[in-house]
Design a protein around this motif. Structure first.
Motif, short mmCIF file in Angstrom:
data_model
loop_
_atom_site.label_atom_id
_atom_site.label_comp_id
_atom_site.label_asym_id
_atom_site.label_seq_id
_atom_site.Cartn_x
_atom_site.Cartn_y
_atom_site.Cartn_z
N VAL A 12 0.94 -1.26 0.01
CA VAL A 12 0.04 0.04 -0.52
C VAL A 12 1.10 1.21 -0.12
N GLN A 13 -0.37 2.30 -0.39
CA GLN A 13 0.95 3.06 -1.04
C GLN A 13 1.55 4.23 0.35
N PRO A 14 1.92 5.33 0.98
CA PRO A 14 2.24 6.02 1.98
C PRO A 14 1.05 6.75 2.66
N GLY A 15 -0.19 6.43 3.82
CA GLY A 15 -1.33 7.18 3.43
C GLY A 15 -2.54 6.58 2.53
N GLY A 16 -2.32 5.41 2.73
CA GLY A 16 -3.07 4.12 2.68
C GLY A 16 -3.45 3.86 3.73
N SER A 17 -4.43 2.54 2.96
CA SER A 17 -4.96 1.56 4.84
C SER A 17 -5.63 0.76 3.97
N LEU A 18 -5.14 -0.41 5.36
CA LEU A 18 -5.27 -2.19 5.26
C LEU A 18 -5.92 -2.47 6.52
N ARG A 19 -6.45 -3.56 5.60
CA ARG A 19 -7.60 -3.69 7.72
C ARG A 19 -6.54 -5.56 6.86
N LEU A 86 -1.46 5.02 6.81
CA LEU A 86 -0.25 4.07 6.93
C LEU A 86 1.32 5.00 6.33
N LYS A 87 2.71 4.18 7.41
CA LYS A 87 3.62 4.97 6.85
C LYS A 87 4.75 4.09 6.01
N VAL A 118 2.52 -6.84 6.05
CA VAL A 118 2.42 -5.24 5.33
C VAL A 118 3.72 -4.46 5.07
N THR A 119 3.23 -3.80 3.42
CA THR A 119 4.44 -3.52 2.93
C THR A 119 4.11 -1.64 2.55
N VAL A 120 4.22 -0.62 2.96
CA VAL A 120 4.14 0.53 2.43
C VAL A 120 5.70 1.72 2.24
#
Length: 122
Positions: A12-19, A86-87, A118-120
Motif C-alpha cells: 500500500v502507498q503511504p497514507g493508505g489503509s489496510l484491514r 499508513l507510513k 504489510v509493505t508501505v
C-alpha cells in the motif's frame, strides 16, 4: 487444533489503509485476549495493539494511536486490525496471538499465527 490465521496484508502507498484479519479456529474466542504484533527486518518484535476478552478494552502502542483500530467479532471468531494513514515505518510482518491477558508483552501469548506481510511504499 487451535489455530490463528492472519490475512489482509499487502502493498500500500503511504497514507493508505489496510484491514488485517485474524481467524481463530479450534477454540472459543470469547475467553481469550488477542494481540497484534509486528516485526520489521532487523528489528525486534513489537506489540502493536491488544483487546481483552471480558470487556473489549483496547490498548495501542503510541506509534499507532489514532491510526489503528482493533476490534473483534466473537461470533465469527475474527479479530481485525484496521490500519489507516499508513507510513513506511509500519512495514513489517504482522502477527496475531491469543492469550489469557490483554497485553503487548509477547511472552503472555501462547498461540500465534503465521503472519502477514504489510509493505508501505510508494
Amino acid at each position: 487444533q487451535l489455530q490463528l490465521v492472519e490475512s489482509g496484508g499487502g502493498l500500500v502507498q503511504p497514507g493508505g489503509s489496510l484491514r488485517l484479519s485474524c481467524a481463530a479456529s479450534g477454540f472459543t474466542l470469547d475467553y481469550v485476549a488477542i494481540g497484534w504484533f509486528r516485526q520489521a527486518p532487523g528489528k525486534e518484535r513489537e506489540g502493536v495493539s491488544c483487546i481483552s476478552s471480558s470487556d473489549g478494552r483496547t490498548y495501542y502502542v503510541d506509534s499507532v494511536k489514532g491510526r489503528f483500530t482493533i476490534s473483534r467479532d466473537n461470533a465469527k471468531k475474527m479479530v481485525y486490525l484496521q490500519m489507516n494513514s499508513l507510513k513506511p515505518e509500519d512495514t513489517a510482518v504482522y502477527y496475531c496471538a491469543a492469550g489469557d491477558y490483554a497485553t503487548i508483552n509477547a511472552d503472555s501469548y501462547a498461540y500465534w499465527g503465521q503472519g502477514t506481510q504489510v509493505t508501505v511504499s510508494s
